[in-house]
Design an enzyme around this catalytic site. Sequence first.
Site, PDB file in Angstrom:
ATOM      1  CG  HIS A  54      38.491  42.002 -33.074  1.00  0.00           C
ATOM      2  ND1 HIS A  54      39.135  43.610 -33.649  1.00  0.00           N
ATOM      3  CD2 HIS A  54      39.336  41.199 -33.514  1.00  0.00           C
ATOM      4  CE1 HIS A  54      39.907  42.914 -34.582  1.00  0.00           C
ATOM      5  NE2 HIS A  54      39.812  41.426 -34.402  1.00  0.00           N
ATOM      6  CG  ASN A 127      42.493  43.243 -38.378  1.00  0.00           C
ATOM      7  OD1 ASN A 127      41.589  43.534 -38.143  1.00  0.00           O
ATOM      8  ND2 ASN A 127      43.332  42.797 -38.331  1.00  0.00           N
TER       9      ASN A 127
END
Length: 487
Positions: A54, A127
């Site tokens: 990320h 997510n």
Amino acid sequence: MPKRVLTTESGAPVADNQNSATAGVGGPILLQDQHLLEKLARFNRERIPERVVHARGSGAYGYFEVTDDVTGFTHADFLNTVGKRTELFARFSTVADNLGGADAVRDPRGFAVKFYTEEGNYDLVGNNTPVFFIKDPLKFPDFIHSQKRDPFTGKQEPENVWDFWAHSPEVTHQVTWLMGDRGIPASYRHMNGFGSHTYQWTNEAGEAFFVKYHFKTNQGIRCLSAEQGAELAGKDPNSHQTDLLQAIERGVNPSWTLYVQIMPAAEAAEYRFNPFDLTKVWPHADYPLQRVGRMVLDRNPDNVFAEVEQAAFSPNNFVPGIGPSPDKMLQGRLFAYADAHRYRLGVNHTQLAVNAPKGVVGGADNYGRDGLMATNAYGRARKNYEPNSYDGPAETGRPLAAPLAVTGYTGTHETPAHTKDDDFFQAGELYRLMSQDERERLVANIAGGLSQVSRDDIVEKNLAHFHAADPDYGKRVEEAVRALRED
């Protein structure tokens, strides 16, 4: 109005910011030039370790507004009144690539929200997919290694990606999501978000419920084909960042409606799927979506590094009325996320403005002390130990959530399977929900990557997963891979 004076880090005025101090005209630079040394030394230290996953992200501030009464399921203060608003910060990201990677790539997207509640910060870290590749945190480092740049070639290798997937049949459901039409969102505004994990809510009466979070975009779902994604990534690697920034600057504030699925805790043991398996969903026919409220983003950060790069989300940041579940991946993340931030940002990262609790009167109040870059100083005004006799902060004696039931043996034994608890059933269900056009694009995307793998055994193991999910699915992928490898 007089000009602002340029100063050194210690506040002294800078006389010359264009020329270094030298011994004579054009001579060697003097070691005594404190401004030069400080400027170069600070420049050398501008970068902090990037996130292992990320790393490439964008973020914005906004608020969450409760639209529906959920007090029968949780006593969380920020959800206790219809119309109540709570400030928040949201961060979106790709998963596998580095900080300098492109936005419009086929990859899951991180969807993290920090609610600045009156009872502390609540971090919901998920997510844009309701499931994930694996169900056990022990496999996570290996999974990420297979997706990151190869140590020898220095680039992502299809051989590594598909080799790991070949040995991990539980990835089949997420691979079907990733390789389908929603694998490349057109922007962060045009994708849904999910808590993905199962969490626990507890009401005032102490009754426990397991929940799954669903953020439905109010802008509508928009995605890119593989060809469109490749073109956009080449033209503007920052496409998603640009879109989010400019939309908010124009006053077109993106929003999402939050729904939850709610399962009474007593039903978990007998449910047909393991409700704590991150590779599974709860079909809406079993547990319908119930609306909670809406998230609106209306303010861009003033400094991307200070507020987006240094934003630290951790799924163990709960508030009263919300807690964890036995989800093994979640249990692993409860440690890993906070530990990553202590490494990247230091033990006092929670004192940074973007991470500090805003809704709590007086801010965080505990007995942590010292460490690198500590700004919360404790002195004569209070003691720094607990318990004490000087009116320091004390425990409440009330757990944030209900205790989790624990049975069985310790060790690495798997829990007994639920009636339909295999690695392929839900992947097949997802495939069968797709239109013929969607199936064709899914198969083409899978074959495009799998056909690049040189080893036949890796290809065959992956094909077996798709055959197990659905015979037509497997047949189509096998034929497409064969055709591409024969070209």
